[in-house]
Design an enzyme around this catalytic site. Structure first.
Site, PDB file in Angstrom:
ATOM      1  CB  SER A  79      28.660  -4.980 -18.697  1.00 22.55           C
ATOM      2  OG  SER A  79      29.050  -6.174 -18.389  1.00 22.55           O
ATOM      3  CG  ASP A  80      32.551  -1.705 -14.314  1.00 27.89           C
ATOM      4  OD1 ASP A  80      33.303  -2.792 -14.101  1.00 27.89           O
ATOM      5  OD2 ASP A  80      32.842  -0.811 -13.739  1.00 27.89           O
ATOM      6  CD1 TRP A  81      34.726  -8.663 -14.020  1.00 26.32           C
ATOM      7  CD2 TRP A  81      34.663  -7.085 -15.434  1.00 26.32           C
ATOM      8  NE1 TRP A  81      35.547  -8.783 -14.817  1.00 26.32           N
ATOM      9  CE2 TRP A  81      35.498  -8.019 -15.910  1.00 26.32           C
ATOM     10  CE3 TRP A  81      34.293  -6.037 -16.561  1.00 26.32           C
ATOM     11  CZ2 TRP A  81      36.156  -7.981 -17.244  1.00 26.32           C
ATOM     12  CZ3 TRP A  81      35.022  -6.171 -17.800  1.00 26.32           C
ATOM     13  CH2 TRP A  81      35.785  -7.135 -17.936  1.00 26.32           C
TER      14      TRP A  81
END
Ligand code: BGC
Length: 754
Positions: A227-229
């Protein structure tokens, strides 16, 4: 590591916990099973390895080398260069114990306003995917993974975590996914980072169509999706959709939801196992290739300068004001000469171990005068600084103005609201030009800017955000030690409102509609015949090139065959130079709406004065295809395609053509509601329809008066067949007869296909 065995030994709790990271930068370790943790770090244009014991502010990352950002890199159009950069970054990661570098970013520059455009390559998916592939290959050749990001359709920072990008299927495939597709297929990144946003209403982090159907089933991706952060909304849905690893840590909160869902039968344990397996596979990949090397910062600093000199774009060179003659009186004006802006803000920000400014680099060449001209921490005209600059400009032969966007103007996290330089710099430019006509501007910016001053300036050199050695590269180009060869990877519009996304950027509330469809960047400016300030693919050199002798390997091909296009390029000037030869394809006649031309090949070639080389560029099915939503596949329509070779998207020098036939011809089934025009669009349909018309009319009369028949047919083009009964007064023209005609046409066309 025996992954199958570990999977049987792991408890549900351990599996759930492995599905998210530890802290900001690590995967989890499970000592009981001898599972080690690995470190992930930003990326993309340098190593931002954060001090592991503390939180994640920029100052706490290790000292490293900041290379030019992606917006500059793409202007090199140079696959080998990007691979070389990747190798250097891979070595840095190995030396620092980083397993995966979080980049490159392959999102399309939909609007020049996007605050993060400096981290992205281009407005064109083919260029973007080629640059990303080379970068990935380079890094991964050193046994370090990359994380191609942000998948997908993350083209603005405004409400980036909540907005839904509303995009039609064809645009998605041809533009926004295409910029990832080639890189996934050709370079196989170890990781792919899903984006923050939603796509047609569904979060990228829990989007089965994106993360499984397209990425894995269609493109054959075998790596891990992270996932993106902070992009995870519903972790359970994410696991089902194919999101393997959540970053950063959810501090155990999402483990609980995963465990509950499995126990309650809402989540299949097989889905959890699949994520765990991919995480373990990544650990194995890294363990197998880990090496102990040390890296040489000075060597990489010099590489950063060499790379930047391949990226800078010479936009204007009236009266050959460049290269500069070191025996003339030269003034460097503008704060960026002394303290250049060379990278963008946000997660990619590198803690540079040193920075070379132009003012420092020029000391090895000649003496120049310097005036600061403006401040970068506010946008207020400082009369004292301007007067000093004007004096400096008046007293010199040539004034070189170093201007651009200060940090606060563009960054990850927010978008720009306009394309102007700061007012204080515009004022400075105006005042300098009033006293000296020999002015060169060097630009430092992450994305396109408007240039109301362009006509008054003799030389314009676009340095973009050129990395920590930018000053050295600038001086090398300004004084002719190196010859500029970069070409723009994005269109510079004359004014913001010319941009295709202007009416729909950044959208309303949590929705942004990509109304311009496939007409992004030059595809739009071409079609609308809008003259940009500087077109896509444009860039000058200190020499000139001649293009000649275009040849295509065949005049006719099937779409499963390759076409080789060969051209000769000659250096007709006095110095050695590099030319980026671009190949665009035009579909001469299409039943769907298509751009005037699309980039499908490019090559960079080095030529000594007088030297010429023959270049071969390959085209394949995708070079001619569009995404056909009826068959959910790429499709090449039968017909003539023009092959356009040139020095920019607006400077086509050579033209040839090829006739391409599809191997998987699709056939529309005609009905009584098909129009006369539809029926007449094939030779067979046309012939049978004409026979039919003659049959129901008085044959002889029709033959005598065939011109009249042509006219009537023309008028009937838009008429559904069934409606002919009402409009043509012939007793024997019945619905039954028309049905028989439709049947006859369909069977004849079918047998023709067999
Ligand atoms: C950015 C990513 C980056 C990550 C880790 C996110 O906010 O969008 O590009 O890799 O943070 O720093």
């Amino acid at each position: 590591m025996n992954i199958d065995k570990i999977l049987t030994e792991m408890s549900l709790e351990e599996k759930a916990s492995l599905c998210s990271g530890e802290g900001f930068w690590h995967t989890k370790a499970i000592d009981r099973l001898d599972i080690q943790r690995i470190m992930l770090s930003d990326g993309p244009h340098g190593l931002r390895k954060v001090n592991e014991e503390r939180d994640c502010t920029t100052d706490e990352s290790i000292k490293a080398v900041c290379f030019p950002t992606a917006s500059a890199l793409a202007c090199s159009f140079d696959r080998d260069l990007l691979e070389k950069l990747g190798q250097a970054l891979g070595d840095e990661c190995q030396a620092e114990g980083v397993a995966v570098l979080l980049g490159p970013g392959a999102n399309i520059k939909r609007s020049p306003l996007c605050g993060r455009n400096f981290e992205y390559f281009s407005e064109d998916p083919y260029l973007s995917t080629e640059m990303a592939s080379a970068y990935i290959k380079g890094v991964q050749s050193r046994g370090v993974g990359t994380s191609l990001k942000h998948f997908a359709v993350n083209n603005q920072e405004h409400r980036r975590m909540s907005t839904s990008a509303e995009v039609d299927e064809r645009t998605l495939r041809e533009i926004y996914l295409a910029s990832f597709e080639g890189a996934v297929k050709n370079a196989k990144p170890w990781m792919i980072m899903c984006s923050y946003n939603r796509i047609n209403g569904v979060h990228a982090s829990e989007n089965p169509k994106l993360l499984t159907d397209i990425l894995r089933d269609e493109w054959g991706y075998k790596g891990l999706v992270v996932s993106d952060w902070g992009a995870v909304d519903n972790r359970v849905n994410g696991i089902k959709a194919g999101l393997d690893l959540e970053m950063p840590s959810s501090i155990g909160k999402n483990d609980k939801y995963i465990i509950e869902a499995v126990k309650q039968g809402r989540l299949d344990i097989k889905d959890v196992d699949r994520c765990v397996r991919r995480i373990l596979e990544l650990l194995v990949k890294y363990e197998n290739v880990k090496t102990d090397i040390v890296w040489d910062k000075e060597k990489d600093h010099n590489l950063a300068s060499d790379i930047e000199s391949e990226c800078m774009v010479l936009l204007k060179n009236e009266d050959n004001i460049l290269p500069l003659d070191k025996n003339k009186k030269i003034a460097f004006i503008g704060k960026f000469a002394e303290s250049p802006r060379y990278q963008g803000g946000g997660s990619s920000h590198i803690n540079s171990y040193k920075v070379t400014s132009a003012l420092e680099a020029v000391k090895n060449i000649c003496k120049v005068t310097y005036a600061e001209g403006y401040h970068t921490d506010d946008d207020i005209n400082d009369e004292r600084l301007i007067s000093d600059a004007v004096k400096s400009a008046r007293d010199c032969d040539i004034a070189v103005l170093f201007v651009g966007l200060p940090d606060s103007f563009e960054s990850e996290g927010y978008d720009r609201s306009h394309l102007r330089l700061p007012e204080c710099q515009l004022e400075l430019i105006k005042r300098v030009v009033e006293v000296n006509k020999n002015v060169v501007i060097v630009l430092h910016n992450g994305s396109a800017v408007e240039m109301p001053f362009a006509d008054d300036i003799k030389g314009i050199l676009e340095a973009y955000l050129g990395g920590q050695a930018v000053g050295q590269a600038e001086v090398d180009i300004l004084f002719g030690k190196k010859n500029p060869c970069g070409k723009l990877a994005e269109t510079f519009p004359r004014k913001l409102c010319d941009n295709p996304s202007y009416l729909n950027f950044p959208g309303e509330g949590d929705k942004v509609c990509y109304q311009e469809g496939i007409f992004v960047g030059y595809r739009y400016y071409d079609k609308k015949e809008i003259e940009p300030l500087f077109p896509f693919g444009y860039g000058l050199s200190y020499t000139t090139f001649e293009y000649k002798d275009i040849e295509v390997s065949k005049r006719e091909i099937n779409d499963d065959e390759e076409l080789i296009v060969t051209v000769t390029v000659k250096n007709t000037g006095k110095v050695t130079g590099k030319e980026i030869v671009q190949l665009y394809v035009n579909d001469e006649q299409s039943s769907v709406i298509r751009p005037i031309k699309e980039l499908k090949g490019f090559k960079k070639v080095t030529l000594n004065p007088g030297e010429e080389k023959r270049l071969a560029l390959k085209l394949n099915k995708r070079s001619f295809a569009y995404y056909n939503t009826d068959i959910s596949d790429w499709y090449v329509e039968q017909g003539k395609y023009n092959i356009l070779v040139g020095a920019s998207s607006r400077d086509i020098r050579l033209k040839s053509s090829v006739y391409v036939s599809p191997t998987n011809r699709i056939r529309t089934k005609y009905t009584l509601n098909s129009t006369v025009g539809d029926i007449m669009s094939t030779d067979i349909g046309k012939a049978l329809f004409k026979d039919f018309m003659s049959e129901i009319s008085n044959t002889e009369a029709m033959e005598e008066n065939s011109e009249q028949m042509e006219m009537e047919l023309e008028m009937f083009n838009e008429l559904p067949l069934r409606a002919m009964v009402s409009f043509i007064d012939k007793k024997n023209l019945t619905r039954e007869k028309l049905s028989q005609l439709v049947e006859r046409i369909n069977t004849t066309l079918d047998s023709d296909l067999d």
